[in-house]
Scaffold this motif. Structure first.
Motif, short mmCIF file in Angstrom:
data_model
loop_
_atom_site.label_atom_id
_atom_site.label_comp_id
_atom_site.label_asym_id
_atom_site.label_seq_id
_atom_site.Cartn_x
_atom_site.Cartn_y
_atom_site.Cartn_z
N ASP A 91 -1.56 13.37 -17.89
CA ASP A 91 -2.13 14.39 -18.77
C ASP A 91 -1.94 15.75 -18.13
O ASP A 91 -2.39 16.00 -17.01
CB ASP A 91 -3.62 14.13 -19.01
N ARG A 92 -1.31 16.65 -18.86
CA ARG A 92 -1.04 17.98 -18.31
C ARG A 92 -2.32 18.75 -18.00
O ARG A 92 -2.38 19.54 -17.10
CB ARG A 92 -0.17 18.79 -19.28
N GLY A 93 -3.36 18.51 -18.78
CA GLY A 93 -4.59 19.26 -18.59
C GLY A 93 -5.52 18.67 -17.56
O GLY A 93 -6.60 19.20 -17.34
N ALA A 94 -5.14 17.55 -16.93
CA ALA A 94 -6.02 16.88 -15.98
C ALA A 94 -5.35 16.79 -14.62
O ALA A 94 -4.18 16.47 -14.52
CB ALA A 94 -6.39 15.48 -16.49
N SER A 95 -6.11 17.10 -13.58
CA SER A 95 -5.60 16.95 -12.22
C SER A 95 -6.02 15.62 -11.62
O SER A 95 -5.59 15.28 -10.52
CB SER A 95 -6.11 18.10 -11.34
N VAL A 96 -6.86 14.87 -12.31
CA VAL A 96 -7.29 13.55 -11.86
C VAL A 96 -6.89 12.54 -12.93
O VAL A 96 -7.14 12.76 -14.11
CB VAL A 96 -8.81 13.50 -11.63
N GLY A 97 -6.27 11.44 -12.53
CA GLY A 97 -5.84 10.44 -13.49
C GLY A 97 -6.59 9.14 -13.29
O GLY A 97 -7.69 9.08 -12.76
N GLY A 98 -5.97 8.04 -13.74
CA GLY A 98 -6.58 6.74 -13.64
C GLY A 98 -6.18 5.94 -12.42
O GLY A 98 -6.52 4.77 -12.31
N ASP A 99 -5.43 6.53 -11.50
CA ASP A 99 -5.02 5.86 -10.27
C ASP A 99 -5.98 6.20 -9.14
O ASP A 99 -6.56 7.30 -9.11
CB ASP A 99 -3.60 6.26 -9.87
N LEU A 100 -6.15 5.27 -8.21
CA LEU A 100 -7.08 5.49 -7.10
C LEU A 100 -6.53 4.89 -5.83
O LEU A 100 -5.75 3.93 -5.85
CB LEU A 100 -8.45 4.88 -7.45
N TYR A 101 -6.92 5.48 -4.71
CA TYR A 101 -6.55 4.96 -3.40
C TYR A 101 -7.55 5.48 -2.38
O TYR A 101 -8.20 6.51 -2.57
CB TYR A 101 -5.13 5.36 -3.00
N GLU A 102 -7.68 4.75 -1.29
CA GLU A 102 -8.56 5.14 -0.19
C GLU A 102 -8.17 4.34 1.05
O GLU A 102 -7.74 3.18 0.94
CB GLU A 102 -10.02 4.91 -0.56
N VAL A 103 -8.32 4.96 2.20
CA VAL A 103 -8.05 4.32 3.50
C VAL A 103 -9.24 4.64 4.40
O VAL A 103 -9.56 5.81 4.63
CB VAL A 103 -6.74 4.83 4.14
N ILE A 104 -9.89 3.60 4.93
CA ILE A 104 -11.09 3.78 5.73
C ILE A 104 -11.00 2.88 6.97
O ILE A 104 -10.69 1.69 6.86
CB ILE A 104 -12.37 3.45 4.94
N ALA A 105 -11.27 3.46 8.12
CA ALA A 105 -11.33 2.69 9.37
C ALA A 105 -12.74 2.13 9.53
O ALA A 105 -13.72 2.87 9.47
CB ALA A 105 -10.96 3.58 10.55
N THR A 106 -12.83 0.83 9.74
CA THR A 106 -14.12 0.16 9.91
C THR A 106 -14.08 -0.71 11.17
O THR A 106 -13.03 -0.86 11.80
CB THR A 106 -14.44 -0.73 8.69
N GLU A 107 -15.20 -1.31 11.49
CA GLU A 107 -15.25 -2.22 12.62
C GLU A 107 -14.49 -3.52 12.34
O GLU A 107 -14.20 -4.28 13.25
CB GLU A 107 -16.70 -2.56 12.98
N HIS A 108 -14.16 -3.76 11.08
CA HIS A 108 -13.40 -4.95 10.70
C HIS A 108 -11.91 -4.67 10.63
O HIS A 108 -11.13 -5.57 10.33
CB HIS A 108 -13.89 -5.47 9.35
N GLY A 109 -11.49 -3.46 10.90
CA GLY A 109 -10.10 -3.04 10.77
C GLY A 109 -9.97 -1.93 9.75
O GLY A 109 -10.95 -1.51 9.12
N VAL A 110 -8.75 -1.45 9.59
CA VAL A 110 -8.50 -0.42 8.57
C VAL A 110 -8.37 -1.12 7.22
O VAL A 110 -7.57 -2.03 7.05
CB VAL A 110 -7.22 0.37 8.88
N ARG A 111 -9.17 -0.68 6.27
CA ARG A 111 -9.16 -1.28 4.94
C ARG A 111 -8.66 -0.28 3.92
O ARG A 111 -9.06 0.89 3.93
CB ARG A 111 -10.55 -1.81 4.57
N VAL A 112 -7.80 -0.78 3.04
CA VAL A 112 -7.09 0.07 2.09
C VAL A 112 -7.30 -0.48 0.69
O VAL A 112 -7.30 -1.70 0.47
CB VAL A 112 -5.58 0.11 2.41
#
Length: 361
Positions: free
Chosen positions: A120-141
Motif C-alpha cells: 500500500d503506497r499510503g502505508a509504511s507498515v504492512g502485514g509482514d513481521l519479523y523479530e530477532v531476540i537473544a535469550t538464555e535459550h539461544g537466539v530466537r527468530v
C-alpha cells in the motif's frame, strides 16, 4: 523517599497551557482564514458599486476578485492537507518503529540486516513481521506474514509480535513459544469487531550458541542457507497449516536444520518475494538472485539484502503487488570446536541447482 522539585508542576502546567493555546490558534486560523476570504468576496459583491455594474470592466474586476479568493482558498486547503499528511506519516513512522523495531547490527554474535516494504503506497507498515531476540535459550527468530496487507493487518501484526517478545523469554521450548502465539492470535481474532477469518504464516527459528538450528514452520516459506557461492533451502519438510486456519496438533514437529557455521548466513523472506511478478507474469528468480549475491566473500548481510531488493524492485518495476519482508542473519561467532563443523554440514539438505541470475526485462 520521593523528592518533588519545587515549581515543577507549575512549569508543566504552564507548558501544557502554552501547547493548548498554540493548538487553539492553529484551529482558529484554519477556520478563520476561509471565513475571511468568503466574507471578502461577499462584501465585494454586495457592497462595492463596481461589482453591481454590467459593464465589461466591472465583470473583469469581479472575476479577478473571485479568482483571487478561490486561489487563496485552494492554497489554504492545500497547506492544511499537507500538514495533515506530514502528521499522518509521522504517526505511521512511530507505529512502524514500535511494531518492527530496527534491528541492531549484531545480536549475540549474529550480524543482521532487514527490510520491509508495504504494497500500500499510503502505508509504511504492512502485514509482514519479523523479530530477532537473544535469550538464555539461544537466539530466537520469527518471520511471519498476515493474510492481506496494509493498515488492516497492523492489529494482527501487533498481537503476534507482542506475544513473541514475551514468550521467547518465558518458554524453554520452541513449541511453547508457538503455542503462545497461537493463543494470542485466537484472542485477537475473537475480540475483533469484524467477522473476517484471518490467518498468519509463521516461521520460528532457534539458533543455539554452537549454531545448532531448530525450526517450527506454519505455512511459511523455508529460508535459504547461504554459504560460499551457494544458496540452498534450509529444509524441505512439509510445514504445518498457518496459525488461525486450524488448531495446532498436540505434538509439534520441531525440524532440526543442522548447524549454522561461522561465515554462513540465513536468508528469511515472506512469500511476497518469490511471488513477485514482472509485466509478463514471470515470478522473481530468488534462487538465482541469491546465487549472484553470495559470489563475493565474505557474505555480508547488507550486501545480500541490497542486491536482492534492488533486483526485486527492478523485476516488478518498482511496484510489488504484495508486502515484502527480508531478514538476513550471518554467523560471526568463533567456532568452539573445529571438528564439529564437518559433521554438522551433513545435516543440511543437498544444495539446489543455482541458475544464473535472469536478466531483467
Amino acid at each position: 523517599m520521593i523528592r518533588i522539585r519545587a515549581g515543577a508542576p507549575c512549569r508543566a502546567w504552564s507548558r501544557g497551557r502554552r501547547l493548548s493555546d498554540r493548538r487553539s490558534v492553529r484551529r482558529a486560523l484554519a477556520l478563520g482564514l476561509p471565513a475571511v476570504w468568503g466574507a471578502t468576496a461577499i462584501t465585494y459583491k454586495w457592497v462595492c458599486p463596481p461589482a453591481r455594474q454590467d459593464g465589461l470592466g466591472a465583470r473583469i474586476a469581479s472575476s479577478a476578485v473571485f479568482f483571487t479568493v478561490g486561489t487563496g482558498l485552494l492554497l489554504h486547503v492545500r497547506q492544511v492537507m499537507l500538514r495533515e499528511v506530514r502528521q499522518a506519516r509521522a504517526v505511521a513512522g512511530a507505529a512502524q518503529s514500535v511494531l518492527l523495531r530496527p534491528l541492531p547490527a549484531r545480536i549475540d554474535g549474529l550480524a543482521t540486516a532487514a527490510a520491509q516494504l508495504s504494497a500500500d503506497r499510503g502505508a509504511s507498515v504492512g502485514g509482514d513481521l519479523y523479530e530477532v531476540i537473544a535469550t538464555e535459550h539461544g537466539v530466537r527468530v520469527v518471520m511471519g506474514d498476515v493474510r492481506g496487507h496494509g493498515l488492516g493487518a497492523i492489529g494482527t501484526v501487533a498481537a503476534v509480535l507482542g506475544s513473541f517478545r514475551e514468550a521467547v523469554h518465558d518458554e524453554a521450548e520452541l513449541a511453547g513459544v508457538l503455542a503462545r502465539l497461537d493463543r494470542a492470535l485466537a484472542r485477537h481474532l475473537r475480540d475483533r469487531a469484524d467477522d473476517t477469518e484471518d490467518f498468519v504464516t509463521v516461521l520460528l527459528l532457534e539458533i543455539a550458541p554452537d549454531g545448532e538450528l531448530h525450526a517450527l514452520n506454519c505455512g511459511h516459506p523455508w529460508p535459504y542457507l547461504l554459504s560460499a557461492g551457494r544458496a540452498e533451502l534450509l529444509a524441505r519438510a512439509d510445514p504445518m497449516p498457518p496459525l488461525g486456519a486450524f488448531p495446532l496438533p498436540g505434538e509439534l514437529p520441531i525440524t532440526p536444520c543442522g548447524q549454522l557455521l561461522p561465515g554462513e548466513a540465513l536468508f528469511l523472506h515472506t512469500d511476497g518475494v518469490e511471488d513477485a511478478r514482472d509485466t509478463q507474469g514471470r515470478f522473481f528468480p530468488l534462487a538465482g538472485a541469491l546465487a549472484g549475491a553470495v559470489r563475493s566473500r565474505p557474505i555480508s548481510p547488507q550486501s545480500v539484502l541490497r542486491a536482492v531488493f534492488t533486483q526485486l524492485l527492478r523485476h516488478t518495476g518498482g511496484r510489488p503487488k504484495d508486502d515484502i519482508a527480508i531478514l538476513v542473519l550471518r554467523n560471526e561467532r568463533a567456532l568452539a570446536f573445529r571438528g564439529a563443523g564437518n559433521c554438522a554440514t551433513s545435516h543440511h539438505v543437498p544444495a539446489v541447482d543455482n541458475p544464473p541470475v535472469a536478466p531483467t526485462p
